[in-house]
Enzyme design. Structure first.
Site, short mmCIF file in Angstrom:
data_model
loop_
_atom_site.label_atom_id
_atom_site.label_comp_id
_atom_site.label_asym_id
_atom_site.label_seq_id
_atom_site.Cartn_x
_atom_site.Cartn_y
_atom_site.Cartn_z
N GLN A 35 2.50 -11.74 19.79
CA GLN A 35 1.41 -10.77 19.88
C GLN A 35 0.46 -11.08 21.04
O GLN A 35 0.07 -10.19 21.79
CB GLN A 35 0.65 -10.76 18.55
N HIS A 41 -12.32 -9.13 9.28
CA HIS A 41 -11.10 -9.55 9.97
C HIS A 41 -11.22 -9.29 11.47
O HIS A 41 -10.91 -10.16 12.29
CB HIS A 41 -9.89 -8.81 9.39
N GLU A 81 -6.79 -16.62 10.47
CA GLU A 81 -8.20 -16.85 10.15
C GLU A 81 -8.38 -18.12 9.32
O GLU A 81 -9.29 -18.91 9.57
CB GLU A 81 -8.75 -15.66 9.37
N THR A 90 7.96 -5.66 7.29
CA THR A 90 6.76 -5.32 6.54
C THR A 90 7.18 -5.26 5.08
O THR A 90 8.19 -4.62 4.75
CB THR A 90 6.20 -3.94 6.98
N ARG A 125 2.14 -14.24 15.81
CA ARG A 125 0.91 -14.30 16.62
C ARG A 125 1.18 -14.70 18.07
O ARG A 125 0.46 -14.28 18.98
CB ARG A 125 -0.08 -15.27 16.00
N LYS A 173 5.10 -7.22 15.42
CA LYS A 173 4.80 -6.71 14.08
C LYS A 173 5.87 -5.77 13.53
O LYS A 173 5.75 -5.34 12.38
CB LYS A 173 3.46 -5.97 14.10
N ASP A 217 -0.57 1.55 10.94
CA ASP A 217 -1.36 0.42 10.44
C ASP A 217 -2.75 0.46 11.05
O ASP A 217 -2.89 0.59 12.26
CB ASP A 217 -0.67 -0.91 10.78
N GLU A 225 -2.70 -6.66 3.01
CA GLU A 225 -3.14 -5.28 3.19
C GLU A 225 -2.80 -4.47 1.94
O GLU A 225 -2.05 -4.92 1.07
CB GLU A 225 -2.44 -4.62 4.39
N GLU A 279 -0.30 -10.69 6.79
CA GLU A 279 -1.55 -9.93 6.72
C GLU A 279 -1.64 -9.28 5.35
O GLU A 279 -0.76 -8.47 4.99
CB GLU A 279 -1.64 -8.89 7.84
N ASP A 305 1.86 -7.17 6.25
CA ASP A 305 2.21 -6.83 7.64
C ASP A 305 2.49 -8.14 8.38
O ASP A 305 1.63 -8.69 9.06
CB ASP A 305 1.04 -6.07 8.28
MN MN Z 1 -1.80 -5.24 10.09
#
Ligand code: MN
Length: 439
Positions: free
Chosen positions: A251, A145, A384, A268, A248, A264, A138, A212, A210, A244
């Site tokens: 993380q 971002h 975000e 997925t 948080r 993560k 990834d 993607e 996420e 993804d």
């Molecule tokens: Mn990602």
């Protein structure tokens, strides 16, 4: 770079009426490939091509229509599941397959009678991952971002100095990649609350998505032999939507010094259909970077990449809560962006990944990283959109969210459109969050 040819002609029509709807994702100009069987049946998985609201069963088609030359070789590989052997064949075979299918599906085709019994309604199908994904990497290709997330952690110094020189990435986990429609349990893990002396174990309370794109590798490279920028796109089979999922809170506690790990690798989500680079040819765009960006090192640069290394793929993120589902409300759009804002192109990711001699293999998957655009409403993650969980979003009928709650579904959609070209789409990547397991 792939040139436009008669398979991109916007005037082409399919003998299947549903493929000619102007807002549809799967006209004859698209022809994305996936792996499927009839839902709940004991059938074997095989390759199929989305056309209108149907799937052309390539195993059945291979028995009823005689394909010639490279197209015959490609159809044999595409009739199987997984599709790694098709991915290994390379662009001439993929292109021959596309041309043969385009001709067979056109209005007036002599193959219509033979192929009509090979159609399976998409509503009756279930999908599997289209490939055995040996390795998953990834990346972090949206500078918008990277800057927005960096600002949450480092207000004075949001973008780290390596960002504009090296495509940042980490090795992900392939075992937990699942096709759209596969729900998953909220992850548990260690978190440490602000000010607390010690961490605790519990369900993640900051579960995020996420937005993607996934890039499927075609032919690989031998160890020690990097892929040049000029050759990079011939090693890319096609693109899919990718979510993804990210915890948080896990993380934030674990990511230093080696990057994300359990935050993560629990889930997925990918869309079932792979849109080939050839289908995306009408939507290429110049690589545009913010003013003052340095020129990349030569191994990450080429005239073709500057001229049309980007791809204008529109991306939507939507959420549907359990209450919305129970009331029959559709998923609600949270943001919208485009892949054209990425700082690093797909070709640059392939060249960078192999510059040290690392070998890619057919079916490997590269994630682009969260594809946020320059505007706040173009953010591809809740982190975000909610300013790090400080600002809640109104959803459904009087609900609000900062992060995903149990029963919520995230839906990513993608499509390409521009004047003079036929609109094509990716379908969707959808998955819902179940409650955490008990321990
Ligand atoms: Mn990602």
């Amino acid at each position: 770079m792939i040139q436009l040819n008669d398979t991109h002609d916007p005037a082409l029509r399919c003998w299947l009426a549903s493929a000619n709807h102007p807002d549809g994702d799967f006209p004859i100009q698209n022809l994305p490939i996936g792996s499927f069987k009839r839902r709940g049946s004991g059938e074997g998985l095989r390759g199929g091509v989305a056309i209108g609201d149907q799937i052309l069963d390539l195993a059945a088609a291979n028995g009823r229509v005689k394909f010639e030359g490279l197209a015959a070789e490609a159809v044999r590989a595409a009739a199987q599941s997984p599709l790694n052997s098709l991915m290994a064949l390379g662009p001439p075979a993929w292109s021959a397959l596309r041309r043969a299918l385009s001709q067979a599906l056109r209005e007036g085709s002599a193959q219509q009678t033979a192929l009509t019994p090979c159609l399976v309604p998409q509503d009756h199908a279930e999908h599997a991952l289209p490939a055995i994904i040996g390795d998953y990497t990834d990346f972090y290709t949206s500078i918008h971002h990277a800057t927005a997330v960096g600002r949450l952690f480092r207000p004075d110094n949001p973008l780290l100095p390596n960002y504009q020189w090296v495509p940042i990435g980490y090795h992900g986990r392939s075992s937990s990649i699942a096709v759209s429609g596969t729900d998953f349990r909220r992850p548990r893990g260690q978190t440490r609350s602000p000010g607390a002396a010690e961490p605790t174990l519990g369900p993640s309370r900051r579960l995020d998505c996420e937005v993607e794109l996934g890039i499927y590798v075609g032919p690989g490279n031998r160890p020690g032999e990097p892929i040049s920028m000029d050759a990079a796109e011939s090693h890319i089979f096609g693109l899919c939507l990718l979510n993804d999922w990210s915890a948080r809170d896990l993380q934030a506690w674990e990511y230093q010094p080696l990057g994300p790990f359990l935050s993560k690798n629990f889930a997925t989500t990918v869309s079932p259909w792979i849109v080939t680079l050839e289908a995306l040819a009408p939507f290429r765009a110049p690589l545009e970077r913010p003013a003052g960006s340095p020129s990349p090192l030569p191994y990450l640069d080429s005239p073709g990449n500057r001229r049309q290394g980007a791809i204008d793929i529109q991306l939507d993120l939507a959420v549907q809560t359990r209450a919305m589902r129970e009331r029959g409300m559709p998923a609600q759009r949270l943001s919208h962006s485009s892949y054209r804002h990425a700082y690093w192109t797909a070709a640059q990711l392939v060249s960078h990944h192999t510059i040290n001699g690392c070998n890619l293999q057919p079916g490997d998957l590269l994630g682009t990283g969260t594809l946020s655009g320059p505007l706040p409403e173009e953010a591809g993650s809740l982190l975000e959109l909610t300013a790090g969980g400080k600002v809640s979003i109104a959803v459904g009928d009087g609900e609000s969210r900062t992060f995903f709650e149990d029963g919520d579904c995230a839906v990513i959609r993608g499509w390409c459109e521009r004047a003079g070209a036929r609109r094509i789409g990716f379908g969707e990547a959808r998955a819902c969050v179940d409650e955490a397991s008990r321990v």
